[in-house]
Scaffold this motif. Sequence first.
Motif, short mmCIF file in Angstrom:
data_model
loop_
_atom_site.label_atom_id
_atom_site.label_comp_id
_atom_site.label_asym_id
_atom_site.label_seq_id
_atom_site.Cartn_x
_atom_site.Cartn_y
_atom_site.Cartn_z
N SER A 108 2.55 3.21 -7.39
CA SER A 108 1.29 3.35 -7.10
C SER A 108 0.96 2.12 -8.11
O SER A 108 0.96 1.92 -8.51
CB SER A 108 0.95 4.65 -8.02
N LEU A 109 -0.65 1.81 -6.76
CA LEU A 109 -1.45 0.70 -7.21
C LEU A 109 -1.92 0.78 -8.52
O LEU A 109 -2.53 1.74 -8.41
CB LEU A 109 -1.80 -0.06 -5.88
N ASP A 110 -2.11 -0.25 -9.87
CA ASP A 110 -3.38 0.56 -10.91
C ASP A 110 -4.41 -0.17 -10.47
O ASP A 110 -5.94 -0.49 -10.59
CB ASP A 110 -2.88 -0.09 -12.39
N LYS A 111 -4.67 -1.44 -8.97
CA LYS A 111 -5.58 -1.73 -8.66
C LYS A 111 -5.99 -2.20 -7.23
O LYS A 111 -4.81 -2.19 -6.56
CB LYS A 111 -5.46 -3.63 -9.08
N PRO A 112 -7.07 -2.42 -6.34
CA PRO A 112 -7.05 -2.15 -5.44
C PRO A 112 -5.99 -3.28 -4.80
O PRO A 112 -6.07 -4.66 -5.51
CB PRO A 112 -8.72 -2.74 -5.13
N PHE A 113 -5.93 -3.49 -3.08
CA PHE A 113 -5.44 -4.16 -2.43
C PHE A 113 -5.94 -4.93 -1.07
O PHE A 113 -6.01 -3.61 -0.89
CB PHE A 113 -3.99 -4.39 -2.62
N THR A 114 -5.59 -5.38 -0.71
CA THR A 114 -5.96 -5.69 1.07
C THR A 114 -4.25 -5.96 1.86
O THR A 114 -3.68 -6.60 1.66
CB THR A 114 -6.88 -6.70 0.98
N HIS A 115 -4.33 -4.78 2.52
CA HIS A 115 -3.44 -5.07 3.51
C HIS A 115 -3.56 -4.82 4.67
O HIS A 115 -4.45 -4.08 5.19
CB HIS A 115 -1.58 -3.60 3.40
N ALA A 116 -3.53 -5.96 5.54
CA ALA A 116 -3.04 -5.97 7.33
C ALA A 116 -4.81 -5.97 7.45
O ALA A 116 -5.09 -4.98 8.12
CB ALA A 116 -2.80 -4.51 7.97
N GLY A 117 -5.53 -6.60 6.93
CA GLY A 117 -6.97 -6.24 6.98
C GLY A 117 -7.66 -4.80 6.41
O GLY A 117 -8.85 -5.06 6.81
N ARG A 118 -7.16 -4.16 5.97
CA ARG A 118 -7.75 -3.13 5.29
C ARG A 118 -8.00 -3.22 3.85
O ARG A 118 -6.84 -3.40 3.13
CB ARG A 118 -6.96 -1.76 5.26
N ARG A 119 -8.58 -2.98 3.05
CA ARG A 119 -8.49 -2.94 1.78
C ARG A 119 -8.10 -1.91 1.13
O ARG A 119 -8.88 -0.22 1.65
CB ARG A 119 -10.62 -2.74 0.99
N TRP A 120 -7.06 -1.50 0.49
CA TRP A 120 -7.30 0.52 0.10
C TRP A 120 -7.09 0.14 -1.43
O TRP A 120 -7.58 -1.16 -2.40
CB TRP A 120 -5.64 0.13 -0.19
N PRO A 121 -8.19 1.12 -2.11
CA PRO A 121 -8.64 0.96 -3.30
C PRO A 121 -6.88 1.38 -4.44
O PRO A 121 -6.01 1.67 -3.60
CB PRO A 121 -9.32 2.54 -3.82
N ALA A 122 -7.54 1.39 -5.82
CA ALA A 122 -5.97 1.28 -6.87
C ALA A 122 -5.73 3.33 -6.91
O ALA A 122 -7.33 3.47 -6.60
CB ALA A 122 -7.57 1.66 -8.62
N GLY A 123 -4.88 3.41 -6.86
CA GLY A 123 -4.11 4.75 -7.48
C GLY A 123 -3.68 4.93 -5.74
O GLY A 123 -3.00 5.64 -5.47
N THR A 124 -3.58 4.25 -4.85
CA THR A 124 -2.49 4.35 -2.87
C THR A 124 -1.83 4.32 -3.57
O THR A 124 -0.45 3.28 -4.77
CB THR A 124 -3.43 2.96 -2.68
#
Length: 892
Positions: free
Chosen positions: A560-576
């Motif tokens: 699980s990602l503790d911080k937000p990130f961008t993958h393939a142009g989409r912004r994903w929130p923390a907790g993904t």
Amino acid sequence: MSSARSRSILLSALALIAVAASPTLAQSPGSSLIPGADYDATVPTVTAVLGYDSGERISRSADVLRYFEALKAAAPDRVVIGEQARTHEGRPVFWAAVGSAANIARLDQIKANSRALADPRSTSAADAARIIADQPVIVWLAYSVHGNEISPADAAMAAARHLLASRDPAVQGWLANTLVVFVPTQNPDGRERFLNGNAAGFGTVANPDPLSAERDEPWPSGRFNHDMFDLNRDWFIQTQPETRGHAAQVRDWRPQVLVDAHEMGTEDSFFFPPEAQPLNPLIAPSTLESREIIGRNTARRFDQQGIPYFNRQVFDAFYPGYGDGWPGYLGAVSMTYEQGSARGLAARRSSGEILTYRETVRNHMVASLSTIEASSANHDRLLNAFYAFHVEGMRGRGAYVLTPPTYDPMAADRLAGLLVSSGIEVGRADAGFTACGKSYPAGSYVVNLSQPNSRMAEVLLTRDIPVPADFLAEQERRRARGLGDEIYDVTAWSLPLMFNVPSDKCASAPAVAVTVATEDQVIPRGVDNPDAAYGFLVAPGLAGTGLMVEALKDGVTLRSLDKPFTHAGRRWPAGTLVIPRAGNPADLPQLMGELAMSWGAEVVGIDDSWVSDGPGFGSADAVAIRAPRIALAWDDPTDPSAVGATRYVLERSLGYPVTVVRTSNLASADLAHFQVVILPDGRDYAGTLGEGGVAHLREWVEQGGTLIGLGSATRLLTAPESKMLAARRETAVAPDDDKSDAPSDKPRVPGTAIASSAAYDSLIHGGERGPDSVAGVLATAEVDPEHWLSAGVAPTLNFLVRGADIYTPLKRGEGTNVARFTSADTLLASGQLWAENRRQLAFKPAVMAAPQGEGWLIAFPSDPTFRGYMDGLEVIFANAVFRGPAHSSPAW
């Protein structure tokens, strides 16, 4: 009205229920509860079936069913039995309809007619009049919802036999005008728990002493069901099978009169409505009028028999979650009856009087028969008022719009399904639309208030229903004198706030096509790009949390990602969640598809792990989540209902098993195989654990454990001697003019001048007292987006604040206030909060977390699992349980 019905009503009004007994002693065993009654001997007595007379013993749940089955066998044309639920322990919760042969023969038509009266859209006034002329009043009598409230179930048997066996023409007249449905044991599991404890302590004769073991229930008492839920607080949330089944039957039968028969303290006599203040303003005036009519009839019957009673002094009608509250918003004249309990076969009151079980059974029987009698005598009034209730509902204006939160769309789905289970019509918008001057997306839910059950919709969706001003003024007067308030239960229950779902009430219903919502609380979803080469991303929230837990049980490796990130142009929130195919079973795509369907989570397949912004999947911010072993404190000093709610959220809502451990064993047991220990709401953990036990827990945390304290368990974590959290529980904020700090442990103290009445009040209340207790409000807190506990959590959350515990914030270096209440002007979302508490609660912590050694301490001063209905807090609670170990470094 037919002449036959007129004659029966006249007979009903003239009939007497002749119950002769002394104020303190029941009839001798073997005598009838109604001496002189003329009974048909072909209808079996309780003695003939069970081997003892009514009130001579406390009947087991299975024996109550056995007796009703014997009644059905003796009078098959006048009794029908059905099952409405199975308890967690496998016991049936049954109903038994008792009526005239003519009414039982057309039972399905009577139910259909009642539903027709509840929907004026398909039933005109003329149709309603035709139905009412030939329709009995459905009287629903529900007993013993709390398992240790024992006499109602035995009274149900006695009342049912009286209806079937009595040769009194008046009784037959009642059955011409009414159809009576008995639910004799609403909580069979709790009743059996009580009876097992009672039997274990029983001697050769009943012992009325208050200290006798047979009357001294061990933890958790028989009040609760198997899951340790108070079923009388579960009606609109319907977490338990007993409540779900009961609510479904009430919606199917649509009774006009409903009684929820209870017991209360031994010192009390008998209570029936009218209720105490405050009354919920959404209760229909006709309901209040009918309650008083029925109450007056019961008072008359009690007066004839010398049975003491009271009303209006306690048991308000404000909270809609009771068995006498929720049905009222479906048009039933719903009422609570309470008998002082013997909690066994005999009890000695402080006056020296002996209260016998047989008396308590008799009193509930008299109240039941009086209710049937009054319902018969007021046949036309009750049915016409029932129809008018729903006609008025159709005059409702406007609509509620529920918007799926971007961070947690499943929350809206859950809420919509729950509303449907309360009889509310809900639609899911097929397209985007405009209402209230705003734009709403497709998938938003619309609750049009022009519907028969609009009162139910209003009472569950309104943001805040204020406590009546005159009642509130009296409570302020009482508080000023240190008397305590008279608020019986929580004053806030707005479902959108509890689920953290944005809600707007619009003046008119939006013009948008909708799909009718069902009771299903999950909308299945597919997987986007299921054949992805790398793996899958799962959006956080309720659905994502549920999928994570299920995947962990299936042995899936995930991060699980503790911080937000961008993958393939989409912004994903923390907790993904990141679930790679490498290292996971070959059938991972199929499994993800099944989980997406069952949990409604958004699952997106990705072909590579390249992140264009934010932490990468191999970074320290991508923490590995493992399936933790969880220990949950059990037994004294925990609050049983709090333990039950916490266990429910984990085991039944999220589907993850826990190990319940008696609290005293936590003091010395080897906890190395547990990653998480949860302390539910409880008053004296330090006393139970002892100094060594507290040190044992602290050492376990320091070695990598995650210790979570809920509600008043926070007191242990913040006590200076525990050497855990640095926060401290606060005393009340003193008035500015209170300067007195005179010591009280000396024979003489320095003199003081008392400058005002406010200073006097503060002085006599004591300088170290805590804030005044709060019955229960919803308060808003802001969430720290930088902390891992807030991953996938909304920016603001609503907590149910109860009691008087307020804590100092953690300072920098001591830990993090992961959620803190907002300002005094903005924190109150719903409910009645004293001004002093509001001022003191502002900016105080709602969630605290601090590392300790290699582990974590996490405290929720307001229990996030309260009653199992704070769905909006489920994600942050699950983060503590499942992400806490991921951020620890256990030594074992």
